[in-house]
Design an enzyme around this catalytic site. Structure first.
Site, PDB file in Angstrom:
ATOM      1  N   SER A   8     -99.376  27.083  45.686  1.00  0.00           N
ATOM      2  CA  SER A   8     -99.604  27.368  47.107  1.00  0.00           C
ATOM      3  C   SER A   8    -100.577  26.338  47.655  1.00  0.00           C
ATOM      4  O   SER A   8    -101.741  26.287  47.235  1.00  0.00           O
ATOM      5  CB  SER A   8    -100.200  28.756  47.285  1.00  0.00           C
ATOM      6  OG  SER A   8    -100.791  28.835  48.574  1.00  0.00           O
ATOM      7  N   HIS A  33     -95.124  25.772  47.588  1.00  0.00           N
ATOM      8  CA  HIS A  33     -95.227  27.017  48.360  1.00  0.00           C
ATOM      9  C   HIS A  33     -96.135  26.804  49.568  1.00  0.00           C
ATOM     10  O   HIS A  33     -97.286  26.383  49.427  1.00  0.00           O
ATOM     11  CB  HIS A  33     -95.778  28.124  47.461  1.00  0.00           C
ATOM     12  CG  HIS A  33     -95.793  29.484  48.094  1.00  0.00           C
ATOM     13  ND1 HIS A  33     -94.691  30.299  48.142  1.00  0.00           N
ATOM     14  CD2 HIS A  33     -96.785  30.172  48.701  1.00  0.00           C
ATOM     15  CE1 HIS A  33     -95.002  31.443  48.744  1.00  0.00           C
ATOM     16  NE2 HIS A  33     -96.271  31.393  49.103  1.00  0.00           N
ATOM     17  N   ASP A  35     -97.891  28.566  52.819  1.00  0.00           N
ATOM     18  CA  ASP A  35     -98.295  29.841  53.405  1.00  0.00           C
ATOM     19  C   ASP A  35     -98.581  29.688  54.890  1.00  0.00           C
ATOM     20  O   ASP A  35     -99.550  29.030  55.280  1.00  0.00           O
ATOM     21  CB  ASP A  35     -99.541  30.371  52.685  1.00  0.00           C
ATOM     22  CG  ASP A  35     -99.193  30.942  51.322  1.00  0.00           C
ATOM     23  OD1 ASP A  35     -98.260  31.761  51.249  1.00  0.00           O
ATOM     24  OD2 ASP A  35     -99.845  30.565  50.329  1.00  0.00           O
ATOM     25  N   MET A  37     -99.593  31.503  58.296  1.00  0.00           N
ATOM     26  CA  MET A  37    -100.265  32.726  58.771  1.00  0.00           C
ATOM     27  C   MET A  37    -100.637  32.581  60.242  1.00  0.00           C
ATOM     28  O   MET A  37    -101.032  31.501  60.675  1.00  0.00           O
ATOM     29  CB  MET A  37    -101.531  32.971  57.952  1.00  0.00           C
ATOM     30  CG  MET A  37    -101.292  32.987  56.452  1.00  0.00           C
ATOM     31  SD  MET A  37    -102.796  33.441  55.574  1.00  0.00           S
ATOM     32  CE  MET A  37    -102.267  33.174  53.869  1.00  0.00           C
ATOM     33  N   HIS A  66     -93.350  30.561  53.162  1.00  0.00           N
ATOM     34  CA  HIS A  66     -93.670  31.994  53.242  1.00  0.00           C
ATOM     35  C   HIS A  66     -94.257  32.280  54.620  1.00  0.00           C
ATOM     36  O   HIS A  66     -95.399  31.910  54.900  1.00  0.00           O
ATOM     37  CB  HIS A  66     -94.662  32.295  52.099  1.00  0.00           C
ATOM     38  CG  HIS A  66     -95.165  33.694  52.052  1.00  0.00           C
ATOM     39  ND1 HIS A  66     -96.246  34.057  51.262  1.00  0.00           N
ATOM     40  CD2 HIS A  66     -94.754  34.835  52.654  1.00  0.00           C
ATOM     41  CE1 HIS A  66     -96.471  35.353  51.394  1.00  0.00           C
ATOM     42  NE2 HIS A  66     -95.585  35.847  52.241  1.00  0.00           N
ATOM     43  N   MET A  68     -95.870  34.523  57.190  1.00  0.00           N
ATOM     44  CA  MET A  68     -96.639  35.752  57.421  1.00  0.00           C
ATOM     45  C   MET A  68     -96.959  35.788  58.908  1.00  0.00           C
ATOM     46  O   MET A  68     -98.114  35.650  59.333  1.00  0.00           O
ATOM     47  CB  MET A  68     -97.913  35.739  56.549  1.00  0.00           C
ATOM     48  CG  MET A  68     -97.593  35.934  55.070  1.00  0.00           C
ATOM     49  SD  MET A  68     -98.947  35.379  54.006  1.00  0.00           S
ATOM     50  CE  MET A  68     -98.507  33.664  53.815  1.00  0.00           C
ATOM     51  N   MET A 137     -95.706  40.588  46.821  1.00  0.00           N
ATOM     52  CA  MET A 137     -97.121  40.268  47.053  1.00  0.00           C
ATOM     53  C   MET A 137     -97.973  41.086  46.095  1.00  0.00           C
ATOM     54  O   MET A 137     -97.967  42.320  46.139  1.00  0.00           O
ATOM     55  CB  MET A 137     -97.524  40.602  48.500  1.00  0.00           C
ATOM     56  CG  MET A 137     -96.919  39.695  49.563  1.00  0.00           C
ATOM     57  SD  MET A 137     -97.094  37.927  49.284  1.00  0.00           S
ATOM     58  CE  MET A 137     -98.879  37.744  49.171  1.00  0.00           C
ATOM     59  N   ASP A 173     -96.631  36.565  44.135  1.00  0.00           N
ATOM     60  CA  ASP A 173     -97.600  35.772  44.902  1.00  0.00           C
ATOM     61  C   ASP A 173     -98.921  36.523  45.036  1.00  0.00           C
ATOM     62  O   ASP A 173     -98.980  37.593  45.640  1.00  0.00           O
ATOM     63  CB  ASP A 173     -96.994  35.515  46.297  1.00  0.00           C
ATOM     64  CG  ASP A 173     -97.813  34.565  47.153  1.00  0.00           C
ATOM     65  OD1 ASP A 173     -98.855  34.082  46.707  1.00  0.00           O
ATOM     66  OD2 ASP A 173     -97.367  34.305  48.296  1.00  0.00           O
TER      67      ASP A 173
HETATM   68  C1  DX5 Z   1    -101.745  35.048  50.105  1.00  0.00           C
HETATM   69  C2  DX5 Z   1    -100.825  33.849  49.966  1.00  0.00           C
HETATM   70  C3  DX5 Z   1    -100.797  33.307  48.586  1.00  0.00           C
HETATM   71  C4  DX5 Z   1    -102.143  32.876  48.107  1.00  0.00           C
HETATM   72  C5  DX5 Z   1    -102.139  32.737  46.609  1.00  0.00           C
HETATM   73  O1  DX5 Z   1    -101.634  35.546  51.382  1.00  0.00           O
HETATM   74  O2  DX5 Z   1     -99.502  34.196  50.315  1.00  0.00           O
HETATM   75  O3  DX5 Z   1     -99.835  32.304  48.422  1.00  0.00           O
HETATM   76  O4  DX5 Z   1    -102.579  31.705  48.704  1.00  0.00           O
HETATM   77  O5  DX5 Z   1    -103.413  32.323  46.217  1.00  0.00           O
HETATM   78  P1  DX5 Z   1    -104.041  32.707  44.818  1.00  0.00           P
HETATM   79  O6  DX5 Z   1    -103.109  32.204  43.780  1.00  0.00           O
HETATM   80  O7  DX5 Z   1    -105.346  32.005  44.852  1.00  0.00           O
HETATM   81  O8  DX5 Z   1    -104.165  34.212  44.797  1.00  0.00           O
HETATM   82 ZN    ZN Z   2     -97.549  32.927  49.794  1.00  0.00          ZN
END
Ligand code: DX5
Ligand code: ZN
Length: 215
Positions: A8, A33, A35, A37, A66, A68, A137, A173
């Site tokens: 990620s 990956h 993320d 948000m 991903h 969110m 998750m 994840d």
């Molecule tokens: C959380 C994200 C993950 C996160 C994983 O909301 O979707 O991808 O960054 O990070 P670690 O591996 O540090 O838990």
């Molecule tokens: Zn993620």
């Protein structure tokens, strides 16, 4: 079958994202990956399609995006055009999950559904033929570096049973490290996302960090 590792980039150095993507690629990751948000569906704001487009030329590996965000449908075409290969939406992010999955596939991309820790796997029952990936998750989404929620190992197991012989990836994840990875893999995970566990120690450590997650 070897588990796929998807670092990620949330844990990467944002001031040098292109370099970081090249470094995880060279270190042997399978997917990248991303993320996304929005400060609304989750309590953090990260990156948009412009960043996906900017880092896309830095690796030929699968971009696993991903989302969110809520609403999600209006942004799916832009993330597709930016070079995403897999686009994952949250089951909790809208009333029309089936419509979102169809939209992703209509753009020629692989469609994923992500489930928050409290969401039961039964929401997948009527969309199993419309998806390519389930993202479990194992932390509450929003931040890297949180502790793995153990109850999700049983959810992985149940999703594996639900999926049966369908060619659907089961990705996990949140809080994945060499120790929690083992339990995810034995429960049926086929892909693992890891932020802190990959990026700790800087670029020289990425290859060993990725190898350690494969077990
Ligand atoms: C959380 C994200 C993950 C996160 C994983 O909301 O979707 O991808 O960054 O990070 P670690 O591996 O540090 O838990
Ligand atoms: Zn993620």
């Amino acid at each position: 079958m070897t588990v796929k590792i998807a670092p990620s980039i949330l844990s990467a150095d944002f001031a040098k994202l292109g370099e970081e993507v090249r470094a995880i690629d060279a270190a042997g990751c399978d997917w990248v990956h991303v993320d996304v948000m929005d400060g609304h569906f989750v309590p953090n704001i990260t990156i948009g399609p412009g960043v996906v487009k900017a880092i896309r030329p830095h690796s030929a590996k699968t971009f696993d995006v991903h989302l969110m965000i809520e609403p999600v449908d209006p942004y799916i075409p832009e993330f597709a055009a930016a070079g995403s290969d897999i686009i994952t939406v949250h089951a909790e992010a809208g009333a029309h999950l089936h419509r979102s999955l169809q939209l992703i596939r209509s753009l020629g991309k692989k469609a994923g559904v992500s489930l928050n820790p409290s969401t039961p796997e039964s929401v997948l029952e009527y969309v199993l033929d419309d998806l390519d990936l389930v993202l479990v998750m194992s932390v509450n989404p929003g931040f890297g570096g949180q502790a793995f929620i153990e109850s999700q190992v049983e959810k992985i197991r149940r999703i594996k049973a639900l999926v049966g012989a369908r060619p659907i990836e089961i990705e996990v994840d949140g809080g994945v490290n060499p120790e929690t990875a083992k339990r995810c893999i034995s429960a049926g995970a086929t892909a693992l996302v890891a932020g802190s566990a990959v990026f700790k120690g800087g670029p020289d450590a990425y290859a060993a960090n990725i190898a350690a997650l494969r077990g």
